[in-house]
Design a protein around this motif. Sequence first.
Motif, mmCIF file in Angstrom:
data_model
loop_
_atom_site.group_PDB
_atom_site.id
_atom_site.type_symbol
_atom_site.label_atom_id
_atom_site.label_comp_id
_atom_site.label_asym_id
_atom_site.label_seq_id
_atom_site.Cartn_x
_atom_site.Cartn_y
_atom_site.Cartn_z
ATOM 1 N N ALA A 208 21.056 -10.126 -8.723
ATOM 2 C CA ALA A 208 21.472 -8.830 -8.173
ATOM 3 C C ALA A 208 22.124 -7.972 -9.250
ATOM 4 N N ALA A 209 22.883 -8.596 -10.151
ATOM 5 C CA ALA A 209 23.478 -7.848 -11.267
ATOM 6 C C ALA A 209 22.391 -7.310 -12.193
ATOM 7 N N CYS A 210 21.340 -8.096 -12.406
ATOM 8 C CA CYS A 210 20.210 -7.613 -13.201
ATOM 9 C C CYS A 210 19.582 -6.381 -12.548
ATOM 10 N N ALA A 211 19.462 -6.415 -11.239
ATOM 11 C CA ALA A 211 18.913 -5.265 -10.524
ATOM 12 C C ALA A 211 19.811 -4.045 -10.676
ATOM 13 N N ASP A 212 21.118 -4.252 -10.714
ATOM 14 C CA ASP A 212 22.042 -3.127 -10.917
ATOM 15 C C ASP A 212 21.775 -2.437 -12.254
ATOM 16 N N VAL A 213 21.571 -3.238 -13.303
ATOM 17 C CA VAL A 213 21.303 -2.665 -14.624
ATOM 18 C C VAL A 213 19.962 -1.945 -14.625
ATOM 19 N N LEU A 214 18.975 -2.545 -13.987
ATOM 20 C CA LEU A 214 17.647 -1.938 -13.921
ATOM 21 C C LEU A 214 17.698 -0.560 -13.260
ATOM 22 N N ARG A 215 18.521 -0.441 -12.218
ATOM 23 C CA ARG A 215 18.651 0.848 -11.532
ATOM 24 C C ARG A 215 19.498 1.843 -12.317
ATOM 25 N N LEU A 222 11.979 -5.100 -17.429
ATOM 26 C CA LEU A 222 12.448 -6.391 -16.929
ATOM 27 C C LEU A 222 11.476 -7.448 -17.426
ATOM 28 N N THR A 223 12.017 -8.488 -18.075
ATOM 29 C CA THR A 223 11.154 -9.579 -18.503
ATOM 30 C C THR A 223 11.797 -10.917 -18.197
ATOM 31 N N SER A 224 10.967 -11.893 -17.844
ATOM 32 C CA SER A 224 11.446 -13.237 -17.572
ATOM 33 C C SER A 224 10.238 -14.177 -17.579
ATOM 34 N N HIS A 225 10.438 -15.390 -17.066
ATOM 35 C CA HIS A 225 9.390 -16.403 -16.994
ATOM 36 C C HIS A 225 9.006 -16.646 -15.531
ATOM 37 N N ASP A 249 11.302 -10.692 -6.749
ATOM 38 C CA ASP A 249 10.961 -9.491 -5.992
ATOM 39 C C ASP A 249 11.988 -9.169 -4.916
ATOM 40 N N ARG A 250 12.608 -10.176 -4.304
ATOM 41 C CA ARG A 250 13.590 -9.901 -3.251
ATOM 42 C C ARG A 250 14.806 -9.140 -3.795
ATOM 43 N N HIS A 251 14.968 -9.130 -5.126
ATOM 44 C CA HIS A 251 16.049 -8.354 -5.753
ATOM 45 C C HIS A 251 15.539 -7.057 -6.378
ATOM 46 N N GLY A 252 14.278 -6.723 -6.151
ATOM 47 C CA GLY A 252 13.735 -5.487 -6.703
ATOM 48 C C GLY A 252 13.443 -5.560 -8.186
ATOM 49 N N LEU A 253 13.152 -6.769 -8.695
ATOM 50 C CA LEU A 253 12.952 -6.951 -10.130
ATOM 51 C C LEU A 253 11.479 -6.959 -10.542
ATOM 52 N N VAL A 254 10.574 -6.766 -9.605
ATOM 53 C CA VAL A 254 9.148 -6.778 -9.926
ATOM 54 C C VAL A 254 8.578 -5.380 -9.709
#
Length: 439
Positions: A208-215, A222-225, A249-254
């Motif tokens: 969720a914190a990652c999603a905050d930064v993305l927004r 956004l990159t990951s494995h 995706d449930r955190h809006g990261l995709v």
Amino acid sequence: MTLYRGTFLDTPDDPFTGGLLRTEQDGALLVRDGVIRARGSFADLRGQHPQEEVVDLSGGFVLPGFVDTHVHFPQVRVIGGLGMPLLDWLDQTALPEEARLADPAYAAGVATDFVRGLVGAGTTTALVFGSHFAPAVDTVFAEAARVGLRITSGLVVSDRLIREDLFTDPDRAREESLALAARWHGVGRARYAVTPRFSLSCSDPLLAACADVLRAVPGVMLTSHVNENTREIETVEALFGCDYVTSYDRHGLVGPGTVLAHNVHPTDPELALLAARGAAVAHCPSSNAALGSGLFPLARHRAHGVRVAMGSDVGAGTGFSLLKEGLSAYVAQQLLGEAGHPLTPTHLLHLATVAGAEALGLGASVGDFSVGRRFDAQWIKPAASTPLDVGLTHAADAGDALAKMFALGTPADVRSVWIEGELAGESVETAEGAPALVK
């Protein structure tokens, strides 16, 4: 302005949908301020611009600079840790090395090795998995800027199931990521990427914190494995109660700015979700083979409309060269038999250039030699009498020559590299009188 003379190969039209290899023999590119202003035959452009400086790259082949969509900055010194599956390799090889980057002096040396390795392999643009330590991320951004390498990178974050000295927490991850993005995102050729290591090592509050930064920061990636190893996948499902892609995706990261590495074992619903969100996958074939992760289902990705590009995945991958990765991708599809997607050399060049540029949102800037693109290029000219030199000398046509480059080429065959019209690395005069990259 500068007129570059040579044989140019690129793939502006997607070969997966019928595009062909574009070849300009004894061609020329006119470059001003790092941008290609005109292209055509050398005779025509020389006649139109008789006073311009000429850089003669005859005797080899000029390809677009490679675009590596998945490579780990902290792992350059542990390439070759063979004989282990993913999670064992992380515990015994990669993560102990990554912990050493807490030392700023050590991180600086690694950054120098890393950037030199990328550029020496003909890579001019990269999506870089950064470090768990913010000062080390600053260091790799600074070294890339010094050399001119175009990178997108960021702070790697985890808060469970890996070494505790690599842990962060949601508040700290958010604060350090925003500070790094403020310093580097959009500065020169640098961009920022939000980088949860993988959902296996990230709690829901950290994602969720990652999603905050993305927004909070427009234009960050956004990159990951994802779906690399079956044991890893089973653990993610147990932790989240859903499939791997959904855990992000449930955190809006995709989304369109998302590049997920590997995806060796996707489900059809996951592929459909990636396609619907416009995300891309970084295919890392030498890593998948070295760790025994599996054979990448390219045909299934294509059937679902998922974008695919190439990544070296240093240091589980076995080197920086996307020529080697292209050959490994070809072999993997051959081994899949009827389930594989037949690949030609044109496909391989496209995956290593235009497909990567498009995955990183840079398709209008780099990836091919069309007018208006940045002049990111590599001159491949092997030493005399080497197997690649023999192969190129006797190649039937440009496509055959490209096949020889993927089958036999190494970083030693990359004579010079330009990034936005600037020669990367120190230059010397070769016997042919052209600038060469000193590795």
